[in-house]
Design an enzyme around this catalytic site. Structure first.
Site, PDB file in Angstrom:
ATOM      1  N   HIS A 256      -9.349  18.080 -32.827  1.00  0.00           N
ATOM      2  CA  HIS A 256      -7.637  17.625 -32.519  1.00  0.00           C
ATOM      3  C   HIS A 256      -7.391  16.332 -32.494  1.00  0.00           C
ATOM      4  O   HIS A 256      -8.304  15.546 -31.706  1.00  0.00           O
ATOM      5  CB  HIS A 256      -7.037  18.606 -31.277  1.00  0.00           C
ATOM      6  CG  HIS A 256      -5.756  18.346 -31.061  1.00  0.00           C
ATOM      7  ND1 HIS A 256      -4.437  19.022 -31.710  1.00  0.00           N
ATOM      8  CD2 HIS A 256      -4.864  17.589 -30.300  1.00  0.00           C
ATOM      9  CE1 HIS A 256      -3.612  18.665 -31.509  1.00  0.00           C
ATOM     10  NE2 HIS A 256      -3.782  17.629 -30.400  1.00  0.00           N
TER      11      HIS A 256
ATOM     12  N   ASN B 253     -13.000  23.172 -32.986  1.00  0.00           N
ATOM     13  CA  ASN B 253     -11.920  22.586 -33.777  1.00  0.00           C
ATOM     14  C   ASN B 253     -11.761  20.902 -33.488  1.00  0.00           C
ATOM     15  O   ASN B 253     -12.460  20.736 -32.219  1.00  0.00           O
ATOM     16  CB  ASN B 253     -10.585  23.365 -33.037  1.00  0.00           C
ATOM     17  CG  ASN B 253      -9.496  22.541 -33.589  1.00  0.00           C
ATOM     18  OD1 ASN B 253      -9.261  22.413 -34.867  1.00  0.00           O
ATOM     19  ND2 ASN B 253      -8.289  22.326 -32.750  1.00  0.00           N
TER      20      ASN B 253
HETATM   21  C1  GAR Z   1      -7.128  15.849 -38.754  1.00  0.00           C
HETATM   22  O1  GAR Z   1      -6.506  14.766 -38.141  1.00  0.00           O
HETATM   23  C2  GAR Z   1      -7.085  17.130 -37.645  1.00  0.00           C
HETATM   24  O2  GAR Z   1      -7.692  16.604 -36.466  1.00  0.00           O
HETATM   25  C3  GAR Z   1      -5.828  17.656 -37.605  1.00  0.00           C
HETATM   26  O3  GAR Z   1      -5.236  17.605 -38.823  1.00  0.00           O
HETATM   27  C4  GAR Z   1      -5.934  16.620 -39.680  1.00  0.00           C
HETATM   28  C5  GAR Z   1      -6.473  17.053 -40.872  1.00  0.00           C
HETATM   29  O4  GAR Z   1      -6.991  16.301 -41.555  1.00  0.00           O
HETATM   30  N1  GAR Z   1      -6.024  18.921 -36.903  1.00  0.00           N
HETATM   31  C6  GAR Z   1      -5.137  19.147 -36.128  1.00  0.00           C
HETATM   32  O5  GAR Z   1      -3.791  18.627 -35.868  1.00  0.00           O
HETATM   33  C7  GAR Z   1      -5.116  20.815 -35.653  1.00  0.00           C
HETATM   34  N2  GAR Z   1      -4.359  20.840 -34.545  1.00  0.00           N
HETATM   35  P1  GAR Z   1      -8.148  16.389 -42.875  1.00  0.00           P
HETATM   36  O6  GAR Z   1      -7.542  17.681 -43.698  1.00  0.00           O
HETATM   37  O7  GAR Z   1      -8.033  15.446 -43.770  1.00  0.00           O
HETATM   38  O8  GAR Z   1      -9.533  16.859 -42.104  1.00  0.00           O
END
Ligand code: GAR
Length: 210
Positions: A105, A103
């Site tokens: 984060h 994952n």
């Molecule tokens: C990203 O910033 C990722 O790190 C976060 O969601 C965003 C997705 O962006 N994930 C979390 O917060 C998981 N806990 P993306 O869809 O453009 O990759």
């Protein structure tokens, strides 16, 4: 050839970046719990098969996780990448893909797990923020850490500017972690990750002055 599945819930920029990186594997499926995830269109445009397993159509987490696991098992993945996937996966799900789920984060874990990490970082007044790639365990955002990237927080930063800077770093470190995994350079011992020496990245903490 390593088979990779990506799970998304939203726009899918990390997914698109991973697919465009020189990762030694084949992206066999992009699956989403959200039928409206923008990343599904991005995946289709890149010629990758997509699937929707809408959590809202299941009465409980167990049934959703089972349906998701069964869909993924059809593709026999070597690696499952969560990229903006906003569901906590159960022990039952993870036991079917042991140490094969990563994952990303948007914080320097263990700081600011869960949602709104940039807002939390601003609220706490931290001077350094960043992102983390880690193995997934049933505890939220708490699995063994593979790589992190740190950025300075400037007094003028707000949630939006931090999100933008951190996302740039996410796009740097996630492909690195995936390559390490596929090259079998990662070992987990006592809940800690050890990386066999990599000439390009000798340290687990990259610091970018942006
Ligand atoms: C990203 O910033 C990722 O790190 C976060 O969601 C965003 C997705 O962006 N994930 C979390 O917060 C998981 N806990 P993306 O869809 O453009 O990759």
């Amino acid at each position: 050839m390593n088979k990779i599945v990506v799970l998304i819930s939203g726009r899918g920029s990390n997914m698109e970046n991973l697919v465009s990186s020189d990762i030694p594997g084949k992206f066999v499926l992009v699956a989403s719990n959200n039928p409206h995830a923008g990343g599904l269109k991005r995946a289709k445009n890149m010629g990758i098969r997509t699937a929707i397993i809408d959590h809202k159509t299941y009465s409980n987490r167990q049934d959703f996780d089972l349906a998701l696991a069964k869909k993924l098992e059809e593709y026999e993945p070597d690696l499952i990448l969560l990229a903006g996937f906003m569901r906590v996966l159960s022990k039952q799900f993870l036991s079917r893909f042991e140490n094969k789920v990563l994952n990303i984060h948007p914080s320097l874990l263990p700081a600011f797990p869960g949602q709104h990490s940039h807002k939390q970082a601003i609220k706490k007044g931290v001077r350094i923020h960043g992102c983390t790639v880690h193995f997934v365990t049933p505890s939220l955002d708490a699995g063994p850490i593979i790589v992190q990237s740190a950025i300075p927080v400037n007094p003028k930063d707000d949630e939006e500017s931090l999100a933008k800077k951190v996302l740039e770093q996410e796009h740097q470190i996630y492909p690195i972690a995936v390559k390490w995994f596929l090259e079998k350079k990662l070992r987990i011992k006592d809940d800690k990750v050890f990386v066999d020496e990599d000439p390009k990245f000798s340290s687990l903490l990259l610091f970018r002055d942006t």
